[in-house]
Write a protein that holds these residues in place. Structure first.
Motif, short mmCIF file in Angstrom:
data_model
loop_
_atom_site.label_atom_id
_atom_site.label_comp_id
_atom_site.label_asym_id
_atom_site.label_seq_id
_atom_site.Cartn_x
_atom_site.Cartn_y
_atom_site.Cartn_z
N THR A 37 0.86 -1.30 0.04
CA THR A 37 0.05 -0.08 0.01
C THR A 37 0.72 1.32 0.07
N GLY A 42 -1.06 4.46 -2.09
CA GLY A 42 -2.26 4.45 -1.59
C GLY A 42 -2.49 4.61 -0.27
N GLN A 133 -8.14 11.49 -1.54
CA GLN A 133 -8.04 11.32 -2.96
C GLN A 133 -7.25 12.29 -3.76
N LEU A 176 -6.95 1.87 -1.08
CA LEU A 176 -6.37 1.00 -2.14
C LEU A 176 -6.66 -0.54 -1.60
N ARG A 261 -11.95 1.62 -10.76
CA ARG A 261 -10.78 2.17 -9.84
C ARG A 261 -10.24 0.85 -9.01
N ALA A 265 -6.18 -0.23 -8.86
CA ALA A 265 -5.70 -0.89 -7.84
C ALA A 265 -5.06 -2.03 -7.81
N THR A 269 -1.13 -2.42 -7.32
CA THR A 269 -0.47 -3.11 -6.27
C THR A 269 0.45 -4.29 -6.68
N VAL A 294 -7.96 -6.19 -2.68
CA VAL A 294 -8.16 -5.09 -3.59
C VAL A 294 -9.77 -5.15 -3.86
#
Length: 331
Positions: A37, A42, A133, A176, A261, A265, A269, A294
């Protein structure tokens, strides 16, 4: 960045793990997901029953990373200004003129621990949306940038619902990863008891600087991923949506699927996981491993799933079984 600089930077990651493990026993998967992360730039939501060292993990990470750290204890009476900051009337002693001065709240730190985030009302929870954000705070019409890197880790208790306010889907999507902390193994628990009931305690030394973290975050985005794996990621996200899913399990138990999104992610990741393991290319196991943290907070189950005690992790398990493997894995 030269190859020598990249190698030097990556060599710091095992040292970072080692420093954190001076205090945190076991929980390797959880620690990896927290570090992923951070590397992906994130925010993380940590969930576990009391006593599993959620807060201690974040504090230890902050000690091992040379960045400003603040902890916010969320309570029912916490106000947005207690997090963001507020304007105070000041006076210029030389001219006698009065003016409003913005005093920054605890959100203005590089590593922020939002402890028991679900204990505060939605109005206060929503105050963090812009910060999470946009990495900035707007107050009285003025915008104030947050320090970079900015990394927020929130904790919540899954078993105590009295006096809590579940996080809305819009805010959950800002995290995230949704990281679940399980009970330690028997050997790990024995080690915890030995290490925490005496006078000995090891000091955690800083391993990464703020510049190191930013450099690693940029490096993550340079990790390569094949077109086959990108296509697989998109398909995995799309089949979470009941209206276009071909998987019966999803049609039966999912109310709303994940948005774009989630795909961002998943890939980001997976890149961070590859880099954490010293690789510069994403592999299929990276995507498989990251699918759970996620998607577990981005898939909304229906009433049938709740009645049958179906979890989002079970949905992800069925997704991984039902989606055709990417071509590069089949070859």
């Amino acid at each position: 960045m030269t190859e020598k600089e990249v190698t030097h930077l990556l060599n710091k990651l095992p040292a970072l793990r080692q420093e954190i493990h001076k205090v945190i026993v076991g929980q390797q998967e959880v620690l990896d997901e927290v570090l992923i992360t951070l590397l992906a730039g994130g925010h993380g939501l940590l969930e576990g029953v009391p006593g599993l060292a959620k807060t201690l993990l974040v504090r230890t990470l902050a000690s091992a990373v040379e960045l400003p750290f603040r902890r916010i204890q969320f309570t029912p009476d916490l106000m947005p200004t207690d997090i963001l900051g507020t304007e105070v009337l000041e006076e210029d002693h030389t001219t006698g003129k009065r003016f409003f001065q913005f005093n920054e709240g605890p959100i203005f730190a590089s590593i922020v621990l939002a402890d028991e985030i679900n204990r505060t009302p939605p109005k206060t929870q929503a105050a963090m949306l812009e910060a999470m954000q946009e990495f900035e705070v707007t107050y009285a019409g003025k915008t104030y940038p947050l320090p970079r890197p900015f990394f927020l880790l929130a904790t919540q208790n899954p078993i105590e619902q009295s006096g809590t306010y579940p996080l809305p889907e819009a805010q959950l999507d800002r995290f995230l990863l949704y990281i679940k902390i399980k009970y330690p193994t028997e050997l790990e628990e024995i080690s915890v008891l030995k290490n925490t009931t005496g006078n000995r305690g090891e000091a955690v030394r800083p391993v990464l600087s703020g510049a190191d973290v930013l450099a690693l975050q940029n490096l993550v985005r340079e990790v390569t991923i094949s077109d086959d794996l990108v296509a697989y990621s998109a398909k995995l996200i799309r089949v979470t949506r009941p209206e276009e899913s071909s998987i019966p399990f999803v049609q039966a138990f999912v109310r709303w699927g994940a948005g774009p999104r989630a795909g961002q992610a998943l890939i980001l990741t997976a890149k961070a996981r590859a880099l954490l393991q010293g690789r510069f290319a994403v592999t299929f196991p990276d995507l498989q491993a990251m699918a759970y943290p996620v998607l577990r907070h981005r898939v909304l189950l229906n009433f049938t799933a709740e009645a049958d005690n179906i979890s989002t992790d079970k949905v992800v398990e069925e997704l991984l079984k039902g989606v055709e493997l990417p071509r590069e894995v089949l070859r």
